[in-house]
Design an enzyme around this catalytic site. Structure first.
Site, PDB file in Angstrom:
ATOM      1  N   ALA A  41       0.488   3.432   7.181  1.00 19.97           N
ATOM      2  CA  ALA A  41       0.639   4.863   7.457  1.00 19.97           C
ATOM      3  C   ALA A  41      -0.715   5.536   7.689  1.00 19.97           C
ATOM      4  O   ALA A  41      -0.768   6.702   8.081  1.00 19.97           O
ATOM      5  CB  ALA A  41       1.368   5.556   6.299  1.00 19.97           C
ATOM      6  N   ASN A  88       0.828  -1.201   0.000  1.00 18.28           N
ATOM      7  CA  ASN A  88       0.000   0.000   0.000  1.00 18.28           C
ATOM      8  C   ASN A  88       0.864   1.254   0.000  1.00 18.28           C
ATOM      9  O   ASN A  88       1.005   1.911  -1.024  1.00 18.28           O
ATOM     10  CB  ASN A  88      -0.944  -0.003   1.207  1.00 18.28           C
ATOM     11  N   ASP A  89       1.468   1.564   1.140  1.00 17.50           N
ATOM     12  CA  ASP A  89       2.221   2.814   1.255  1.00 17.50           C
ATOM     13  C   ASP A  89       3.407   2.878   0.298  1.00 17.50           C
ATOM     14  O   ASP A  89       3.774   3.954  -0.172  1.00 17.50           O
ATOM     15  CB  ASP A  89       2.708   2.999   2.693  1.00 17.50           C
ATOM     16  N   VAL A  90       4.019   1.717  -0.007  1.00 10.95           N
ATOM     17  CA  VAL A  90       5.232   1.722  -0.834  1.00 10.95           C
ATOM     18  C   VAL A  90       4.935   1.932  -2.314  1.00 10.95           C
ATOM     19  O   VAL A  90       5.859   2.006  -3.126  1.00 10.95           O
ATOM     20  CB  VAL A  90       6.044   0.417  -0.634  1.00 10.95           C
TER      21      VAL A  90
END
Length: 461
Positions: A428, A387-389
């Site tokens: 996050a 997700n965040d990456v």
């Protein structure tokens, strides 16, 4: 002979670390390093003598062997049963035990250190502080990773931590320079222990989920430094060298992780990263789904496919079926690579370990910096549980807590398939607008089941 054995043990530690640099030799590296530790333990039991020239008593040897046996049995059972998704929690617990051991050594040896010079007192006090911070901080990190402890992301936490840190250092200086005998200073040493333990807790509490890989690495470094301090207390070369190696390796890894996230170490420590970050005021767009048959056709007739794994892959235990998918596609002439982000998952190297467990060839794992230039040429990017990456907010949302963090450029691929259980946010705690990209198609469901069905669909074509 004892000192020589410690030197050999240290060389085995270094050799083991060297082998850990490649997945194909990492297992042997662990065994060589463990052999070095075993050598140091055995020779200490057989050859150590005190100042009077006496060896370790038979009674103490039996006590030590029983303790080693109990610890080895517990470690063996835990290592056999722990799931790969819980590996970060296990690492945090190991950090805690190392820090706690160093803290106890410093507490027990403080009276003897007071009888020596100021250097002995300083090393003991430093070992106590670092060990206590590593112990309590690692326990909180374990709780956060396991979902048992929440975050306290308040601005006042920075000031509380600053007061705690200054108070701890001030008391440490007072203990080191005080001319009072040990019997009159025990209140101070116990107070220093309590302050250090509290600081370890408060130091980790405000750090958000997205920074946990960095925190784990930093606490690992603390544990190594604390072990080195314990080695100085006992004048034990094996402990000193082993602790320095762990401390240095952990600190280098921590700095590399910070670089991968475009953040300074100070920013990680004092900044509440993740959870409730702002986002640009823009329309989300429409979610577009893809059927298994359409996904199978798209993948089968592609030339280049890049798989981007994340923590969701670990949760679903989908690494083996993911490898079956890439093998199936390669048999159809598709070039398949895995794009590895430095902080994907919950600890450094988490994705590498998962994929190595599934026997994915190391050559198929491509680091972020090497895969990004080729992403515009990729026909399909499959995002599995990440997700965040892959969140473009890192590029175009200055208000986002991940703004400036390097990501894998999944948004540049010609087609994007995202496998997720639902529309939940990443670690996050922010929205991922890659989901609403015109090139993105969502394949909802458990990753393992979705990939299994996709493999069956491709085989039936």
């Amino acid at each position: 002979m004892l000192e020589l054995s410690y030197l050999i043990a240290a060389l085995l530690f270094v050799f083991g670390l060297k082998l850990l640099s490649h997945p194909e030799t990492a297992r042997r590296g662990n065994l060589w390093a463990a052999g070095g530790m075993g050598l140091a333990m055995i020779t200490t039991l057989l050859l150590h003598k005190n100042s009077a020239g006496e060896g370790i008593s038979i009674t103490n040897i039996w006590i030590i062997l029983c303790a080693i046996g109990v610890g080895a049995a517990i470690g063996w059972m835990v290592a056999r049963k722990v799931k790969m998704t819980a590996m970060p929690q296990l690492v945090s617990l190991y950090n805690a035990t190392g820090g706690g051991a160093s803290m106890l050594v410093a507490l027990l040896e403080y009276p003897a250190a007071m009888a020596g010079d100021i250097q002995s007192i300083l090393v003991t006090v430093l070992g106590l502080i670092i060990g206590a911070v590593a112990f309590s901080g690692s326990l909180i990190a374990f709780g956060k990773l396991d979902g048992r402890v929440g975050d306290i992301m308040k601005p006042f936490m920075t000031y509380i931590n600053l007061v705690l840190m200054v108070s701890t250092l001030a008391l440490a200086v007072f203990i080191v320079i005080s001319p009072n005998p040990p019997s009159e200073m025990m209140w101070a040493i116990y107070g220093l222990t309590a302050l250090s333990l509290i600081y370890g807790v408060m130091f980790v509490m405000p750090i958000g989920g997205a920074d946990m890989p960095v925190v784990i690495s930093l606490l690992n470094s603390f544990t190594g430094i604390a072990a080195a301090m314990a080695g100085f207390i006992y004048n034990n070369q094996a402990m000193i060298l082993g602790g320095i190696l762990v401390g240095a390796a952990g600190m280098i890894l921590t700095l590399l992780m910070c670089k991968a996230m475009n953040r300074s170490l100070i920013n990680v420590i004092i900044g509440a990263f993740g959870g409730g970050g702002a986002a640009l005021d823009r329309e989300q767009g429409n979610i577009k789904e893809i059927t298994l048959s359409d996904a199978a056709v798209l993948l089968s007739y592609s030339q280049k496919v890049v798989v981007i794994p994340g923590y969701g892959l670990a949760v679903a235990q989908a690494q083996h079926i993911a490898h079956e998918l890439d093998s199936l596609l390669e048999s159809k002439g598709v070039d398949v690579k895995y794009a590895i982000h430095p902080v994907a998952g919950r600890m450094p190297g988490h994705m590498n370990v998962l994929l190595a467990e599934a026997d994915v060839p190391y050559e198929q794992l491509v680091e972020m910096d090497n895969i990004n230039p080729d992403m515009p040429n990729v026909d399909v990017a499959i995002v599995i549980g990440a997700n965040d990456v892959v969140n473009p907010a890192a590029y175009d949302d200055p208000s986002s807590p991940i703004y400036g963090m390097p990501i894998i450029d999944a948004h540049l691929a010609k087609n994007i398939i995202i496998m997720k259980r639902g529309m939940g946010k990443g670690y996050a705690g922010i929205e991922n607008f890659l989901f609403f990209n015109d090139k993105t198609r969502m394949l909802f469901g458990d990753a393992k089941k979705s990939i299994t069905s996709l493999v069956s669909e491709i085989k039936s074509m």
